[in-house]
Scaffold this active site. Structure first.
Site, PDB file in Angstrom:
ATOM      1  CG  ASN A 108      -1.771   0.999   1.318  1.00 53.42           C
ATOM      2  OD1 ASN A 108      -1.894   1.960   0.484  1.00 53.42           O
ATOM      3  ND2 ASN A 108      -2.337   1.157   2.477  1.00 53.42           N
ATOM      4  CE  LYS A 151      -0.245   3.404   4.395  1.00 56.77           C
ATOM      5  NZ  LYS A 151      -0.298   3.574   6.102  1.00 56.77           N
ATOM      6  CG  HIS A 183      -5.955   2.161   4.877  1.00 60.49           C
ATOM      7  ND1 HIS A 183      -5.532   3.306   5.603  1.00 60.49           N
ATOM      8  CD2 HIS A 183      -4.938   1.156   4.810  1.00 60.49           C
ATOM      9  CE1 HIS A 183      -4.504   2.780   6.113  1.00 60.49           C
ATOM     10  NE2 HIS A 183      -3.965   1.655   5.515  1.00 60.49           N
ATOM     11  CD  GLU A 201      -3.071   5.796   6.396  1.00 60.59           C
ATOM     12  OE1 GLU A 201      -3.051   5.664   5.150  1.00 60.59           O
ATOM     13  OE2 GLU A 201      -2.420   5.099   7.107  1.00 60.59           O
ATOM     14  CD  GLU A 234      -3.971  -2.266   7.098  1.00 59.69           C
ATOM     15  OE1 GLU A 234      -2.760  -2.713   6.811  1.00 59.69           O
ATOM     16  OE2 GLU A 234      -4.502  -1.251   6.944  1.00 59.69           O
ATOM     17  N   GLY A 276       2.066   2.474  10.697  1.00 59.66           N
ATOM     18  CA  GLY A 276       2.934   3.635  10.609  1.00 59.66           C
ATOM     19  C   GLY A 276       3.497   4.117  11.805  1.00 59.66           C
TER      20      GLY A 276
HETATM   21  P1  PGA Z   1       2.584   0.425   7.842  1.00 63.48           P
HETATM   22  O1  PGA Z   1       1.111   0.465   7.086  1.00 63.48           O
HETATM   23  O2  PGA Z   1       2.923  -0.894   7.260  1.00 63.48           O
HETATM   24  O3  PGA Z   1       3.195   1.752   7.535  1.00 63.48           O
HETATM   25  O4  PGA Z   1       2.110   0.129   9.133  1.00 63.48           O
HETATM   26  C1  PGA Z   1       0.289  -0.393   6.937  1.00 63.48           C
HETATM   27  C2  PGA Z   1      -1.125   0.210   6.276  1.00 63.48           C
HETATM   28  O5  PGA Z   1      -1.649   1.230   6.618  1.00 63.48           O
HETATM   29  O6  PGA Z   1      -1.675  -0.684   5.141  1.00 63.48           O
END
Ligand code: PGA
Length: 253
Positions: free
Chosen positions: A11, A13, A97, A99, A169, A175
Site C-alpha cells: 500500500n 498510500k 483503510h 486512514e 490492521e 505507521g
Molecule cells: P504500515 O502501514 O506498514 O506503514 O504500518 C500499513 C497500512 O496502512 O496498510
C-alpha cells in the site's frame, strides 16, 4: 503453514510519481525473483496505475487501487469507480483503510457499498478492519471487529465472498513501528474468521484470506507468516523501498 495462497500487498498510500514507480519496479523485479509462491499486489496512487500496469506486464504481479466509489459512474467529482479500476488494469482494490475511515468519513456502511460494487466488477477486494488503541484498552477489540465485518458482509452471498480478503490492521500499529505480536494478530484473525463463518459458512470462510497489516517489515514478517491464521500482509511504509519490499516478499517460514 496456511493452506490458503498468501497475499503480500504493498500500500503505497500518497507516495510516488509514475517515474518513481517505474524505478521501484526495475529494482524490485530482480530482487524479488522467485516471488511466484504468493499473490503479490502493488497498490499505487491512481496516477501511477498505468505506469505500474505497464512495467509489471508478464511478471505475474498484480495491481490494485487504494480506494474506489461504489457507483459505477456519476457526478462524483474526484472519485474513481470499480469498472474504471478494472479498465485501467487493476485486479484488486483496498477498501475501508483506517486512514479513509479516520480522515475521509468512510463508515462501515460505505465499506459495504464499495465491497459489493468491487465484487460485482470482478475485483478482489482487500477490506481493512481493526481497532483503535482506546478500543483495545477497553476490551472492545472483538466487538469492533465483529461489527466492522458483519456490516461489511451485508447482502453478500457465500459464492460472491470467496475472492475477498480481509486485512486486520490494528490502527495503533499502522505507521507507528508498533506491531501486534503474532499471537495478538492470530487471535484477531480467529475472531474475523469466526464472523465470516457465521455469515458465509465454514467452507467459504475457510477459503478467505486474512492478512495482517501494521508495521510489517523484513524483521518481523517471518514470525507473522509462521502463524497458520495469517494469510499474508498489507505493507505500508516498508513497501516504499524495493529492497525492503523484496525482503518481505521473500520471507521464509
Ligand atoms: P504500515 O502501514 O506498514 O506503514 O504500518 C500499513 C497500512 O496502512 O496498510
Amino acid at each position: 503453514m496456511s493452506k490458503r495462497r498468501r497475499v503480500i500487498a504493498a500500500n503505497w498510500k500518497m507516495y510516488k510519481t509514475p517515474e518513481h514507480a517505474r524505478e521501484f519496479i526495475a529494482s524490485l523485479l530482480p530482487a524479488a525473483s522467485g516471488h511466484e509462491r504468493d499473490e503479490i499486489v502493488l497498490c499505487p496512487p491512481f496516477t501511477c496505475i498505468p505506469a505500474v500496469v505497464d512495467a509489471l506486464k508478464g511478471t505475474g504481479i498484480f495491481v490494485g487501487g487504494q480506494n474506489m466509489h461504489w457507483e459505477n459512474e456519476g457526478a462524483y467529482t474526484g472519485e474513481i469507480s470499480a469498472p474504471m479500476l478494472v479498465a485501467g488494469g487493476c485486479s484488486h482494490v483496498i477498501i475501508g483503510h483506517s486512514e479513509r475511515r479516520q480522515y475521509f468519513g468512510e463508515t462501515d456502511d460505505t465499506v459495504n457499498l464499495k465491497l459489493r460494487s468491487a465484487l460485482a466488477a470482478g475485483l478482489k477486494p482487500i477490506v481493512c478492519v481493526g481497532e483503535v488503541i482506546q478500543e483495545r484498552e477497553a476490551g472492545l477489540t472483538e466487538d469492533v471487529l465483529r461489527r466492522q465485518c458483519s456490516v461489511a458482509f451485508r447482502e453478500i452471498s457465500g459464492g460472491e465472498a470467496i475472492p475477498m480478503a480481509i486485512a486486520y490492521e490494528p490502527v495503533w500499529a499502522i505507521g507507528t513501528g508498533k506491531t501486534a505480536t503474532p499471537e495478538m494478530a492470530s487471535a484477531a484473525h480467529e475472531i474475523i474468521r469466526s464472523e465470516a463463518e457465521e455469515v458465509f459458512g465454514i467452507g467459504v470462510a475457510g477459503q478467505m484470506r486474512i492478512l495482517y497489516g501494521g508495521s510489517v517489515k523484513p524483521e518481523n514478517v517471518k514470525a507473522l507468516m509462521a502463524q497458520p491464521e495469517i494469510d499474508g500482509a498489507l505493507v505500508g511504509g516498508a513497501s516504499l523501498d524495493p529492497k525492503s519490499f523484496a525482503a518481505i516478499v521473500k520471507y521464509q517460514v
